[in-house]
Design an enzyme around this catalytic site. Sequence first.
Site, PDB file in Angstrom:
ATOM      1  CB  ILE A  67      -2.895 -31.544  -7.797  1.00 49.93           C
ATOM      2  CG1 ILE A  67      -4.186 -31.472  -7.304  1.00 49.93           C
ATOM      3  CG2 ILE A  67      -2.021 -30.142  -7.955  1.00 49.93           C
ATOM      4  CD1 ILE A  67      -4.285 -30.753  -5.969  1.00 49.93           C
ATOM      5  CG  ASP A 115       4.090 -40.592  -6.511  1.00 48.93           C
ATOM      6  OD1 ASP A 115       3.275 -39.504  -6.691  1.00 48.93           O
ATOM      7  OD2 ASP A 115       3.838 -41.278  -5.639  1.00 48.93           O
ATOM      8  CG  ASP A 160      -3.623 -22.253  -0.815  1.00 48.46           C
ATOM      9  OD1 ASP A 160      -3.911 -20.995  -0.547  1.00 48.46           O
ATOM     10  OD2 ASP A 160      -4.093 -23.279  -1.199  1.00 48.46           O
ATOM     11  CD  GLU A 169      -4.690 -24.280   6.409  1.00 44.15           C
ATOM     12  OE1 GLU A 169      -6.062 -24.058   6.428  1.00 44.15           O
ATOM     13  OE2 GLU A 169      -4.021 -24.419   5.757  1.00 44.15           O
ATOM     14  CG  HIS A 182      -6.402 -24.413   2.524  1.00 45.95           C
ATOM     15  ND1 HIS A 182      -6.323 -25.170   3.725  1.00 45.95           N
ATOM     16  CD2 HIS A 182      -6.662 -25.100   1.638  1.00 45.95           C
ATOM     17  CE1 HIS A 182      -6.331 -26.528   3.351  1.00 45.95           C
ATOM     18  NE2 HIS A 182      -6.820 -26.518   1.726  1.00 45.95           N
ATOM     19  N   GLY A 207      -6.644 -22.913  -2.702  1.00 42.77           N
ATOM     20  CA  GLY A 207      -6.121 -23.519  -3.906  1.00 42.77           C
ATOM     21  C   GLY A 207      -7.243 -23.934  -4.590  1.00 42.77           C
ATOM     22  N   GLY A 208      -8.107 -24.665  -3.855  1.00 45.31           N
ATOM     23  CA  GLY A 208      -9.412 -25.327  -4.536  1.00 45.31           C
ATOM     24  C   GLY A 208     -10.401 -24.519  -4.332  1.00 45.31           C
TER      25      GLY A 208
HETATM   26  N1  LIG Z   1      -4.564 -26.063  -1.437  1.00 49.81           N
HETATM   27  C1  LIG Z   1      -5.720 -26.756  -1.590  1.00 49.81           C
HETATM   28  O1  LIG Z   1      -6.834 -26.089  -1.610  1.00 49.81           O
HETATM   29  C2  LIG Z   1      -5.907 -27.986  -1.993  1.00 49.81           C
HETATM   30  C3  LIG Z   1      -6.792 -28.624  -2.695  1.00 49.81           C
HETATM   31  C4  LIG Z   1      -6.958 -29.864  -3.308  1.00 49.81           C
HETATM   32  C5  LIG Z   1      -6.127 -30.731  -2.756  1.00 49.81           C
HETATM   33  N2  LIG Z   1      -4.917 -30.232  -1.881  1.00 49.81           N
HETATM   34  C6  LIG Z   1      -3.844 -31.102  -1.572  1.00 49.81           C
HETATM   35  O2  LIG Z   1      -2.966 -31.311  -2.434  1.00 49.81           O
HETATM   36  C7  LIG Z   1      -2.335 -32.492  -2.300  1.00 49.81           C
HETATM   37  C8  LIG Z   1      -2.278 -33.479  -3.576  1.00 49.81           C
HETATM   38  O3  LIG Z   1      -3.637 -33.700  -4.085  1.00 49.81           O
HETATM   39  P1  LIG Z   1      -3.984 -34.755  -4.988  1.00 49.81           P
HETATM   40  O4  LIG Z   1      -5.621 -34.855  -5.614  1.00 49.81           O
HETATM   41  O5  LIG Z   1      -3.122 -34.759  -6.263  1.00 49.81           O
HETATM   42  O6  LIG Z   1      -3.526 -36.183  -4.470  1.00 49.81           O
HETATM   43  P2  LIG Z   1      -3.409 -37.707  -4.941  1.00 49.81           P
HETATM   44  O7  LIG Z   1      -3.625 -38.607  -3.968  1.00 49.81           O
HETATM   45  O8  LIG Z   1      -3.951 -37.805  -6.319  1.00 49.81           O
HETATM   46  O9  LIG Z   1      -1.880 -37.543  -5.051  1.00 49.81           O
HETATM   47  C9  LIG Z   1      -0.641 -37.790  -4.067  1.00 49.81           C
HETATM   48  C10 LIG Z   1       0.632 -38.271  -4.673  1.00 49.81           C
HETATM   49  O10 LIG Z   1       1.643 -37.994  -3.582  1.00 49.81           O
HETATM   50  C11 LIG Z   1       2.220 -39.255  -3.624  1.00 49.81           C
HETATM   51  N3  LIG Z   1       2.966 -39.261  -2.331  1.00 49.81           N
HETATM   52  C12 LIG Z   1       2.331 -39.557  -1.000  1.00 49.81           C
HETATM   53  N4  LIG Z   1       3.513 -39.319  -0.128  1.00 49.81           N
HETATM   54  C13 LIG Z   1       4.758 -39.154  -0.834  1.00 49.81           C
HETATM   55  C14 LIG Z   1       5.956 -38.870  -0.423  1.00 49.81           C
HETATM   56  N5  LIG Z   1       6.335 -38.788   0.931  1.00 49.81           N
HETATM   57  N6  LIG Z   1       6.913 -38.736  -1.600  1.00 49.81           N
HETATM   58  C15 LIG Z   1       6.444 -38.526  -2.646  1.00 49.81           C
HETATM   59  N7  LIG Z   1       5.025 -39.006  -3.061  1.00 49.81           N
HETATM   60  C16 LIG Z   1       4.427 -39.040  -2.230  1.00 49.81           C
HETATM   61  C17 LIG Z   1       1.363 -40.369  -3.848  1.00 49.81           C
HETATM   62  O11 LIG Z   1       1.871 -41.740  -4.076  1.00 49.81           O
HETATM   63  C18 LIG Z   1       0.129 -39.763  -4.863  1.00 49.81           C
HETATM   64  O12 LIG Z   1       0.723 -40.002  -6.139  1.00 49.81           O
HETATM   65  C19 LIG Z   1      -3.210 -33.335  -1.213  1.00 49.81           C
HETATM   66  O13 LIG Z   1      -2.379 -33.029   0.102  1.00 49.81           O
HETATM   67  C20 LIG Z   1      -4.487 -32.506  -1.087  1.00 49.81           C
HETATM   68  O14 LIG Z   1      -5.028 -32.470   0.280  1.00 49.81           O
HETATM   69  C21 LIG Z   1      -4.782 -29.023  -1.701  1.00 49.81           C
END
Ligand SMILES: NC(=O)c1ccc[n+]([C@@H]2O[C@H](COP(=O)([O-])OP(=O)(O)OC[C@H]3O[C@@H](n4cnc5c(N)ncnc54)[C@H](O)[C@@H]3O)[C@@H](O)[C@H]2O)c1
Length: 398
Positions: A151, A170, A253, A258, A281, A283-284
Amino acid sequence: MKALLLENIHPVAVETLEKAGFEVELRTASMHEDELVADLPGVTLLGIRSNTHITPRVLEAATDLKAIGCFCIGTNQVDLKAATERGIAVFNAPYSNTRSVVELVIGYIIMLARRLPEKTERMHAGIWDKSAKGSHEIRGRTLGIVGYGNIGTQLSNIAEALGMYVIFYDIADRLAHGNARRMPSLDALLAEADVVSLHIDGRPGNLGMFGEEQFAKMKPRSLFINAARGFLVDNDALRTHIESGHIAGAALDVFPIEPKAQGDAFESPLRGLDNVVLTPHVGGSTQEAQEEIGWFVSGKLRNFMAEGSTALSVNLPAIQPPPLREGARLGFLHHNVPGVLASVNNLLADEGANVSGQYLATAGELGYVVTDVAEISAEVLAKLEASPHTAWVRGYQS
Ligand SMILES: NC(=O)c1ccc[n+]([C@@H]2O[C@H](COP(=O)([O-])OP(=O)(O)OC[C@H]3O[C@@H](n4cnc5c(N)ncnc54)[C@H](O)[C@@H]3O)[C@@H](O)[C@H]2O)c1
């Protein structure tokens, strides 16, 4: 072979599986344990979303089940240990709603920068309050992305296309997209960003990683967004900083707690604040993401059944063999003990089989080996079937 799809899965999944030769039954509702126990015998593939719970009892009754497709992100609703013990592959769609989240976050940034939550609320209250005070363009502003994964990187590209400067932090070594700048620490990012947006995962160490100290380090009048996981953020601290005016606005979100069901009450310290967007919630949650999930998961089920591919399976050793264009393929899921690969190869050598490709992966107690040959005899299959280390053995024909 029969595929049973529950919980109103997108029709694109029906199309994919029918094309692959399955008889597909589509139901709109989820099923309870007793119903599943009664109806699953004779079903090869099961498609569910988050409301159908697959317990060890269900799996025991599902004697013909080969794979479960979770047409959603999470797989908590499936007893993965029990599924793995039975060699049943489980697939999900971890990334199909990436774009939907990114678009919502872009919307949040513009809404907050223009203070739209207040403006729309006043209009609904019958108040015409036309003013440019506190409203800003996002062009030329700096977006700080925390977590540069699926994301975070897509957000980076779109934010740059809108004229924002992007910085990111990151914990993993991530390649910068476009002109985005990698920051050496979270503190360095907080010191420069006009908008901070969290996109990190929910690993245990991230619980409460953004609290009083981090909000205090953000620039005065900056904006904060969390569309990642609710438990990452201390929302009481966020409230304090919004009330003091240090944070000019926020969009959330996801929340530490929740509501479980539609219509349940929502409690949060962030309710009732100016320039704060709260969404349930979603977002997706878009039609496009649903279609993407339908296409993605049904494709994984099809490839597993047709070619033995376990790519992106959440529980079996993952192998993505090349498409089976000619000859035959042997898929052998076994207990991960030394010598199994050698015994497969000895057996094939005894048959005079010419191996054209072989792929091995192990995960925990299981090993999976995929072997491409010109043809597989019934004798080889029977011998492997009889091995004490066999979970299952399957032949695939091009
Ligand atoms: N709001 C929604 O409906 C919705 C939908 C999809 C995903 N999400 C959430 O979005 C987030 C990101 O999803 P994604 O698919 O991009 O995940 P991803 O695993 O592709 O990316 C997460 C990134 O965060 C980095 N990371 C982890 N801990 C860290 C920290 N403490 N400091 C800095 N970097 C850190 C990881 O190295 C990784 O690059 C997840 O928490 C997921 O659950 C929310």
